[in-house]
Design a protein around this motif. Structure first.
Motif, mmCIF file in Angstrom:
data_model
loop_
_atom_site.group_PDB
_atom_site.id
_atom_site.type_symbol
_atom_site.label_atom_id
_atom_site.label_comp_id
_atom_site.label_asym_id
_atom_site.label_seq_id
_atom_site.Cartn_x
_atom_site.Cartn_y
_atom_site.Cartn_z
ATOM 1 N N ARG A 1 0.824 -1.205 0.000
ATOM 2 C CA ARG A 1 0.000 0.000 0.000
ATOM 3 C C ARG A 1 0.862 1.261 0.000
ATOM 4 O O ARG A 1 0.582 2.224 -0.734
ATOM 5 C CB ARG A 1 -0.927 -0.019 1.225
ATOM 6 N N ALA A 2 1.929 1.276 0.806
ATOM 7 C CA ALA A 2 2.808 2.441 0.860
ATOM 8 C C ALA A 2 3.494 2.687 -0.485
ATOM 9 O O ALA A 2 3.568 3.826 -0.960
ATOM 10 C CB ALA A 2 3.850 2.260 1.962
ATOM 11 N N ALA A 3 3.993 1.614 -1.101
ATOM 12 C CA ALA A 3 4.655 1.766 -2.396
ATOM 13 C C ALA A 3 3.682 2.270 -3.453
ATOM 14 O O ALA A 3 4.039 3.104 -4.297
ATOM 15 C CB ALA A 3 5.267 0.435 -2.828
ATOM 16 N N ALA A 4 2.444 1.771 -3.419
ATOM 17 C CA ALA A 4 1.441 2.237 -4.371
ATOM 18 C C ALA A 4 1.208 3.735 -4.222
ATOM 19 O O ALA A 4 1.101 4.468 -5.218
ATOM 20 C CB ALA A 4 0.136 1.473 -4.169
ATOM 21 N N CYS A 5 1.130 4.203 -2.977
ATOM 22 C CA CYS A 5 0.892 5.621 -2.726
ATOM 23 C C CYS A 5 2.100 6.481 -3.093
ATOM 24 O O CYS A 5 1.955 7.572 -3.658
ATOM 25 C CB CYS A 5 0.534 5.840 -1.256
ATOM 26 N N TYR B 1 -5.763 0.972 -13.879
ATOM 27 C CA TYR B 1 -6.264 1.887 -12.847
ATOM 28 C C TYR B 1 -6.371 1.203 -11.485
ATOM 29 O O TYR B 1 -7.049 1.687 -10.588
ATOM 30 C CB TYR B 1 -7.636 2.443 -13.261
ATOM 31 N N LEU B 2 -5.668 0.094 -11.341
ATOM 32 C CA LEU B 2 -5.709 -0.655 -10.092
ATOM 33 C C LEU B 2 -4.347 -0.629 -9.421
ATOM 34 O O LEU B 2 -3.356 -1.105 -9.986
ATOM 35 C CB LEU B 2 -6.128 -2.106 -10.353
ATOM 36 N N THR B 3 -4.280 -0.078 -8.218
ATOM 37 C CA THR B 3 -3.043 -0.081 -7.448
ATOM 38 C C THR B 3 -3.366 -0.005 -5.962
ATOM 39 O O THR B 3 -4.424 0.497 -5.565
ATOM 40 C CB THR B 3 -2.108 1.071 -7.873
ATOM 41 N N GLY B 4 -2.467 -0.540 -5.143
ATOM 42 C CA GLY B 4 -2.640 -0.521 -3.701
ATOM 43 C C GLY B 4 -3.648 -1.527 -3.181
ATOM 44 O O GLY B 4 -4.041 -1.473 -2.015
ATOM 45 N N ALA B 5 -4.049 -2.465 -4.016
ATOM 46 C CA ALA B 5 -5.109 -3.411 -3.656
ATOM 47 C C ALA B 5 -4.537 -4.790 -3.347
ATOM 48 O O ALA B 5 -3.429 -5.136 -3.754
ATOM 49 C CB ALA B 5 -6.120 -3.519 -4.793
ATOM 50 N N THR B 6 -5.329 -5.579 -2.633
ATOM 51 C CA THR B 6 -5.030 -6.993 -2.433
ATOM 52 C C THR B 6 -6.114 -7.807 -3.111
ATOM 53 O O THR B 6 -7.301 -7.641 -2.809
ATOM 54 C CB THR B 6 -4.988 -7.359 -0.936
#
Length: 251
Positions: free
Chosen positions: A166-170, A235-240
């Protein structure tokens, strides 16, 4: 030509099991594979299968618990294959056991091979991922099991990986890098051995999975990761993404 044509994909733990299945799926869509792991013979086997299928793959021996080896590995991949556009952090030592039983050493190995290795590999690949890079890290439904007994230490390492994801995505979204995690339930060699040795328990276990089966490493897990690595998931990032046949309840 495939949807990942000529993109360089680095997959850790790709000598067998889930990592191998993911490597096969990515190669089927045209990706050039950096097959990374500790045991050369297993890496060569994965590479040979990919080549027989018409793909390109090269082996890179690396113990992800060694930070210096990670740095050298990424440098070697970039030198030989020209870059890294897709990073799959799959390799992990699994520290299973009840809290009063699991050793400090096993727990530390879980962290060294899991969140620390994931962070180190992401940092090493970061300069090459900028622009249109994709990272897929491995979480686990162990963190949301109905009964977490015996899974606490392992789940802790995997939840740390989710936090880093999540941190890397942000932090890296502005650099054009997408970072997601998957929580797979797959027919690895270890799980297959348990099923073969415990058929009655396995039958009861299958009944806890709404789809009634354990996922195939290539068809179920690998193909889902192909989606995450492709522009279809732009358009998908920070997800599990749970890949467990509906067994765990993520909320």
């Amino acid at each position: 030509m495939g949807i990942l044509d000529k993109k360089v994909a680095l997959v850790t733990g790709a000598g067998q099991g889930v990592g191998q299945g993911v490597a096969f799926a990515l190669a089927a869509e045209g990706a050039v594979l950096a097959v990374v792991g500790r045991t050369l013979d297993k890496l060569l086997s994965t590479c040979e299968t990919i080549r027989l299928r018409g793909g390109r793959a090269e082996p890179f021996v690396c113990d992800v618990m060694d930070g210096e080896q990670i740095g050298r590995c990424v440098e070697a991949v970039v030198e030989r294959l020209g870059g890294v556009q897709i990073l799959i952090n799959n390799a992990q030592v699994v520290p299973l056991g009840r809290l009063l039983e699991v050793t400090d050493a096993a727990f530390i190995d879980g962290f060294d091979s899991g969140p620390l290795a994931t962070l180190r590999m992401m940092r090493a690949c970061y300069p090459y991922l900028k622009g249109d890079g994709v990272v897929v890290n491995f979480a686990s439904s162990a963190a949301v099991r109905w009964d977490a007994s015996g899974y606490g230490a392992y789940a802790a390492t995997k939840e740390a990986i989710r936090a880093l994801t999540r941190a890397a995505a942000c932090e890296w979204g502005a650099d054009g890098i997408r970072v997601n995690a998957v929580a797979p339930h797959a027919l690895s060699p270890g799980l297959k051995g348990w099923i073969d040795a415990n058929p009655h328990e396995a039958e009861a276990f299958f009944k806890t999975i709404p789809l009634g089966r354990v996922g195939d490493c290539e068809r179920d897990i690998g193909r889902a990761i192909v989606f995450l690595a492709s522009t279809d998931a732009a358009y998908l990032t920070g997800a599990t993404l749970p890949l467990d046949g509906g067994q765990a309840y993520w909320g």
